[in-house]
Design a protein around this motif. Structure first.
Motif, PDB file in Angstrom:
ATOM      1  N   ASP A 135       0.805  -1.215   0.000  1.00  0.00           N
ATOM      2  CA  ASP A 135       0.000   0.000   0.000  1.00  0.00           C
ATOM      3  C   ASP A 135       0.840   1.268   0.000  1.00  0.00           C
ATOM      4  OD1 ASP A 135       0.972  -0.250   2.588  1.00  0.00           O
ATOM      5  OD2 ASP A 135      -0.814   0.667   3.478  1.00  0.00           O
ATOM      6  N   GLY A 136       2.166   1.141  -0.150  1.00  0.00           N
ATOM      7  CA  GLY A 136       3.006   2.327  -0.187  1.00  0.00           C
ATOM      8  C   GLY A 136       4.024   2.365   0.935  1.00  0.00           C
ATOM      9  N   PRO A 137       4.526   3.554   1.282  1.00  0.00           N
ATOM     10  CA  PRO A 137       5.584   3.662   2.295  1.00  0.00           C
ATOM     11  C   PRO A 137       5.039   3.464   3.706  1.00  0.00           C
ATOM     12  CG  PRO A 137       4.932   5.837   1.544  1.00  0.00           C
ATOM     13  CD  PRO A 137       4.200   4.861   0.672  1.00  0.00           C
ATOM     14  N   GLU A 138       5.945   3.074   4.603  1.00  0.00           N
ATOM     15  CA  GLU A 138       5.550   2.816   5.990  1.00  0.00           C
ATOM     16  C   GLU A 138       5.189   4.124   6.705  1.00  0.00           C
ATOM     17  OE1 GLU A 138       7.250   0.919  10.189  1.00  0.00           O
ATOM     18  OE2 GLU A 138       8.635   1.448   8.575  1.00  0.00           O
ATOM     19  N   PRO A 139       4.013   4.178   7.326  1.00  0.00           N
ATOM     20  CA  PRO A 139       3.657   5.345   8.141  1.00  0.00           C
ATOM     21  C   PRO A 139       4.292   5.243   9.532  1.00  0.00           C
ATOM     22  CG  PRO A 139       1.865   3.774   8.146  1.00  0.00           C
ATOM     23  CD  PRO A 139       2.930   3.195   7.242  1.00  0.00           C
ATOM     24  N   PRO A 140       4.112   6.253  10.368  1.00  0.00           N
ATOM     25  CA  PRO A 140       4.630   6.156  11.743  1.00  0.00           C
ATOM     26  C   PRO A 140       4.045   4.950  12.474  1.00  0.00           C
ATOM     27  CG  PRO A 140       3.979   8.405  11.242  1.00  0.00           C
ATOM     28  CD  PRO A 140       3.508   7.564  10.097  1.00  0.00           C
ATOM     29  N   THR A 237       9.514  14.403  14.449  1.00  0.00           N
ATOM     30  CA  THR A 237       8.248  13.787  14.865  1.00  0.00           C
ATOM     31  C   THR A 237       7.277  13.778  13.690  1.00  0.00           C
ATOM     32  OG1 THR A 237       7.162  15.840  15.569  1.00  0.00           O
ATOM     33  CG2 THR A 237       8.578  14.718  17.198  1.00  0.00           C
ATOM     34  N   PRO A 238       6.268  12.889  13.701  1.00  0.00           N
ATOM     35  CA  PRO A 238       5.271  12.899  12.625  1.00  0.00           C
ATOM     36  C   PRO A 238       4.542  14.229  12.511  1.00  0.00           C
ATOM     37  CG  PRO A 238       5.176  10.831  13.832  1.00  0.00           C
ATOM     38  CD  PRO A 238       6.105  11.716  14.594  1.00  0.00           C
ATOM     39  N   GLU A 275      -4.376  25.060   9.031  1.00  0.00           N
ATOM     40  CA  GLU A 275      -4.644  24.069  10.083  1.00  0.00           C
ATOM     41  C   GLU A 275      -3.955  22.770   9.669  1.00  0.00           C
ATOM     42  OE1 GLU A 275      -8.309  21.879  12.479  1.00  0.00           O
ATOM     43  OE2 GLU A 275      -8.725  23.454  11.022  1.00  0.00           O
ATOM     44  N   ALA A 276      -2.886  22.435  10.373  1.00  0.00           N
ATOM     45  CA  ALA A 276      -2.114  21.246  10.006  1.00  0.00           C
ATOM     46  C   ALA A 276      -2.942  19.987  10.238  1.00  0.00           C
ATOM     47  CB  ALA A 276      -0.838  21.181  10.826  1.00  0.00           C
ATOM     48  N   PRO A 277      -2.816  19.004   9.362  1.00  0.00           N
ATOM     49  CA  PRO A 277      -3.529  17.732   9.571  1.00  0.00           C
ATOM     50  C   PRO A 277      -2.995  17.007  10.786  1.00  0.00           C
ATOM     51  CG  PRO A 277      -1.968  17.553   7.763  1.00  0.00           C
ATOM     52  CD  PRO A 277      -1.992  18.985   8.155  1.00  0.00           C
ATOM     53  N   ARG A 278      -3.829  16.134  11.359  1.00  0.00           N
ATOM     54  CA  ARG A 278      -3.408  15.364  12.517  1.00  0.00           C
ATOM     55  C   ARG A 278      -3.186  13.894  12.180  1.00  0.00           C
ATOM     56  NH1 ARG A 278      -0.920  17.271  16.536  1.00  0.00           N
ATOM     57  NH2 ARG A 278      -1.456  15.337  17.610  1.00  0.00           N
ATOM     58  N   GLY A 279      -3.817  13.383  11.127  1.00  0.00           N
ATOM     59  CA  GLY A 279      -3.675  11.974  10.801  1.00  0.00           C
ATOM     60  C   GLY A 279      -2.464  11.711   9.924  1.00  0.00           C
ATOM     61  N   ASP A 280      -2.197  10.426   9.711  1.00  0.00           N
ATOM     62  CA  ASP A 280      -1.067  10.036   8.866  1.00  0.00           C
ATOM     63  C   ASP A 280      -1.433  10.004   7.392  1.00  0.00           C
ATOM     64  OD1 ASP A 280       0.548   9.746  11.094  1.00  0.00           O
ATOM     65  OD2 ASP A 280       0.000   7.645  11.381  1.00  0.00           O
ATOM     66  N   GLU A 281      -2.736   9.954   7.072  1.00  0.00           N
ATOM     67  CA  GLU A 281      -3.214   9.985   5.691  1.00  0.00           C
ATOM     68  C   GLU A 281      -4.083  11.221   5.523  1.00  0.00           C
ATOM     69  OE1 GLU A 281      -2.902   7.758   3.103  1.00  0.00           O
ATOM     70  OE2 GLU A 281      -1.882   6.078   4.053  1.00  0.00           O
ATOM     71  N   PHE A 282      -3.799  12.024   4.509  1.00  0.00           N
ATOM     72  CA  PHE A 282      -4.596  13.222   4.275  1.00  0.00           C
ATOM     73  C   PHE A 282      -4.406  13.656   2.832  1.00  0.00           C
ATOM     74  CE2 PHE A 282      -0.547  14.243   6.258  1.00  0.00           C
ATOM     75  CZ  PHE A 282       0.011  15.182   5.413  1.00  0.00           C
ATOM     76  N   ARG A 290       0.912  10.922   2.738  1.00  0.00           N
ATOM     77  CA  ARG A 290       1.105  10.032   3.882  1.00  0.00           C
ATOM     78  C   ARG A 290       2.362  10.441   4.644  1.00  0.00           C
ATOM     79  NH1 ARG A 290       1.378   3.662   2.877  1.00  0.00           N
ATOM     80  NH2 ARG A 290      -0.843   4.063   2.543  1.00  0.00           N
ATOM     81  N   VAL A 291       2.248  10.570   5.948  1.00  0.00           N
ATOM     82  CA  VAL A 291       3.434  10.738   6.778  1.00  0.00           C
ATOM     83  C   VAL A 291       4.231   9.442   6.700  1.00  0.00           C
ATOM     84  CG1 VAL A 291       4.316  11.223   9.085  1.00  0.00           C
ATOM     85  CG2 VAL A 291       2.202  12.306   8.301  1.00  0.00           C
ATOM     86  N   THR A 292       5.512   9.560   6.441  1.00  0.00           N
ATOM     87  CA  THR A 292       6.352   8.399   6.149  1.00  0.00           C
ATOM     88  C   THR A 292       7.518   8.326   7.116  1.00  0.00           C
ATOM     89  OG1 THR A 292       5.754   8.473   3.809  1.00  0.00           O
ATOM     90  CG2 THR A 292       7.776   7.297   4.372  1.00  0.00           C
TER      91      THR A 292
END
Length: 336
Positions: A135-140, A237-238, A275-282, A290-292
């Protein structure tokens, strides 16, 4: 442990520590799960920084540069600062002279290892990597600390600065397995130019161990089914990565022909709406992001961490040499 009948040298050690505490157990379980879900390791472009030897171990001063000369310039600035902070008095004359000689040398020459006032300094090379899955790169990972940006400083505190490169430090099982996998890793034929591959293979012999550095985070974006980094920078940090990616300047300007006033107005509107996103997918501007998670290691040998390789991209000469070239070409006014 013996090595050819002798104690194993420090630079060859990988000490595996069995940890029974609940936090370590959860962390190891996260690592095992992710190694199965994201089994492919992809290397990124190397990073370069500076380190100093303290009590027989090398301590990272910074690790931010995309090419070696940028790290050398940073080291020169460090010596300029030390000289300015050292009182101008007879008892400090030799120390100030040592700092001045160091930054003057770095202004003119390509130097990756030097001793200044009885302390060794080195330009170091680090190798980032990410894990990829179906599904792509590893998230936090759930166990990765995810603190918000320090509002006073405007940035999260770097974990690289001050990190001690110690191959003898105890590792958990998952980290030790990754280290052992990377010990013999080098570029495969056809993946990179021959000189880059040759240097990579030689480094396995000259620097036969690796040390893992603190994990960083970036943001990747999916374009046409392929993932690519949205930024070449990594963050501690993420949330720091989310904050940076969500406010990229190129996303703010109306178009490439926008006037300065239009850019200022667009920037002011973006600040109000930010407003910065909070989730790893946005999504950002309709693009999936994705946060990687970015892991990183440095090779070590008998004399410490690996420095730049001959084949590493290094587009700029030292600053004074560069200025001299520009003056000779008539592109810079001679200061005299």
């Amino acid at each position: 442990m013996n090595y050819d009948g002798h104690p194993v040298p420090d630079h060859l050690l990988i000490n595996v520590e069995h940890r029974d505490d609940p936090v370590s157990a959860v962390t190891e379980d996260d690592a095992r799960r992710r190694s199965r879900a994201y089994p492919k390791l992809l290397w990124g472009a190397p990073l370069f920084g500076t380190a100093e030897e303290v009590d027989g171990r090398w301590r990272i001063m910074s690790l931010l540069a995309d090419w070696p000369q940028a790290a050398r310039d940073g080291l020169g600035s460090h010596f300029r600062r030390l000289r300015s902070e050292t009182p101008d008095s007879p008892e400090n004359a030799a120390e100030r002279k040592g700092y001045a000689a160091a930054f003057q040398l770095l202004d003119w020459e390509v130097v990756n290892d030097l001793t200044v006032n009885d302390r060794r300094y080195r330009i170091i090379r680090a190798q980032p990597l990410i894990r990829m899955g179906a599904d792509g790169p590893e998230p936090p990972r759930p166990t990765d600390p995810d603190v918000a940006v320090d509002r006073q400083s405007g940035q999260a505190q770097s974990q690289m600065e001050g990190f001690v490169i110690d191959p003898t430090a105890n590792s958990g099982l998952s980290d030790a397995l990754l280290r052992m996998e990377m010990v013999s890793a080098f570029y495969k034929a056809g993946a990179v130019p021959d000189d880059v591959r040759g240097d990579s293979q030689q480094a396995v012999d000259t620097h036969p161990n690796v040390v893992l550095l603190p994990v960083g985070f970036t943001v990747a974006e999916c374009d046409g089914g392929s993932w690519r980094p949205r930024s070449l920078s990594t963050y501690p940090t993420p949330q720091a990565a989310r904050d940076a990616a969500a406010f990229r300047f190129s996303d703010i300007i109306p178009d490439e022909d926008a006037s300065l006033d239009e850019i200022r107005e667009a920037y002011a509107r973006a600040l109000e709406q930010y407003e910065a996103p909070r989730g790893d997918e946005f999504e950002l501007n309709g693009v999936r992001c994705r946060v990687t998670r970015v892991e990183c290691f440095v090779r070590v040998g008998p004399d410490g961490p690996e420095g730049p390789r001959p084949s590493d991209w290094d587009p700029e000469p030292p600053p004074e040499r560069h200025f001299q070239q520009l003056r000779e070409q008539g592109l810079m006014v001679d200061p005299d």
